[in-house]
Design a protein around this motif. Structure first.
Motif: not given
Length: 307
Positions: A165-175
């Motif tokens: 989650w926090l290391q992905s450019e795609i999922f960091v903002l949803p997290a």
């Protein structure tokens, strides 16, 4: 010829009464109690804002020398890809966080709008994330989103892929939007719950006599009469989203690859990372203008809805 309208006796008596109230001992006591807040507001809100506005037209660093540069800082902002990226990140985060927070707040407020035993305890529990330290919340959620955290374990139990989650450019903002919803829904819930409790019960009783369902009552009675409270909650969440900093600083530090590099993080980074206080102040003025525009829009929308 225009004539001068003299005040009536009732108006003169009203003015005398107001002046006497302002000079009364009760008014003096009230002034003494609000004086600390006024001083605090002036010292830590108004004066820093004025000082930042002045610095936005100057070049100011660690040397302490202030040089007037006019609109150069704002011209740098317009030509800075990092600024536009931070503005885009803030916008995407806002679009993700607001619907999620408002939806959870509305759902929980609806559940709490019931006369059940121990309901006050549930309301208190739902409000606990609001009074939890943002730093502590960020540390807890870093563990939840980690590869050894409970969220990854739960997804693996369901045989679902668990992203970084926090290391992905795609999922960091949803997290980060999920963390924002968890942290803020309790306060919004209280506002919406207060709006629901202000709706006369006669409306629901009449609708029940007509044989309407619970969803129909919620759609045709609760939502229309809750519109002012919903507008206030939405605008409040917009302002919060544009000013988000604590969770980003603790959980991601603006990464990965500046995928969570928000506008407030840009202000912090330029001011206290590169010590370019003039440029950081210019970015802060942009944030202030955005906040003021949203607040004025909220006032107009609320005025239309109330009329």
């Amino acid at each position: 010829m225009a004539t001068l309208a003299l005040p009536t006796r009732a108006e003169r008596d009203g003015d005398k009464q107001r002046r006497s109230v302002l000079k009364s001992n009760g008014a003096l006591v009230a002034y003494v109690f609000i004086l600390p807040y006024v001083v605090f507001f002036l010292a830590f809100r108004i004066l820093p804002a004025i000082y930042a506005a002045v610095l936005s037209f100057a070049k100011y660093g660690l040397s302490g020398n202030v040089g007037f540069v006019g609109l150069d800082n704002y011209a740098r902002l317009l030509a800075d890809d990092l600024f536009w990226n931070s503005l885009r990140v803030t916008g995407v985060y806002t679009v993700l966080a607001i619907p999620l927070t408002v939806a959870i707040s509305l759902a929980v407020a609806t559940l709490c709008n019931r006369t059940l035993r121990g309901m006050s305890i549930y309301r208190t529990i739902f409000f606990l994330p609001v009074v939890t330290s943002p730093v502590m919340s960020g540390i807890i959620w870093v563990w939840i989103f980690s590869q050894n955290g409970p969220l990854t374990w739960f997804l693996n139990t369901l045989h679902l892929p668990a992203p970084a989650w926090l290391q992905s450019e795609i999922f960091v903002l949803p997290a980060l939007a999920i963390v924002s919803a968890w942290s803020n829904f309790g306060y919004d819930m209280l506002i919406l719950l207060a709006g629901m409790l202000a709706i006369p019960r006669e409306y629901y009783e009449a609708a029940e006599l007509d044989g309407t369902s619970g969803w129909q009552r919620f759609r045709h009675i609760t939502l229309p009469l809750l519109k002012p409270a919903l507008f206030f909650v939405v605008v409040l969440e917009i302002i919060r989203s544009f000013q988000v900093f604590d969770t980003i600083f603790v959980m991601t530090g603006g990464g990965p690859v500046r995928a969570s590099y928000s506008l407030t993080f840009l202000i912090y980074d330029q001011g206290f990372g590169y010590f370019d206080f003039g440029y950081a102040s210019a970015a802060g003025m942009v944030l202030l203008v955005i906040t003021l525009v949203v607040s004025l829009a909220q006032r107009r929308l609320l005025g239309r809805s109330s009329s």
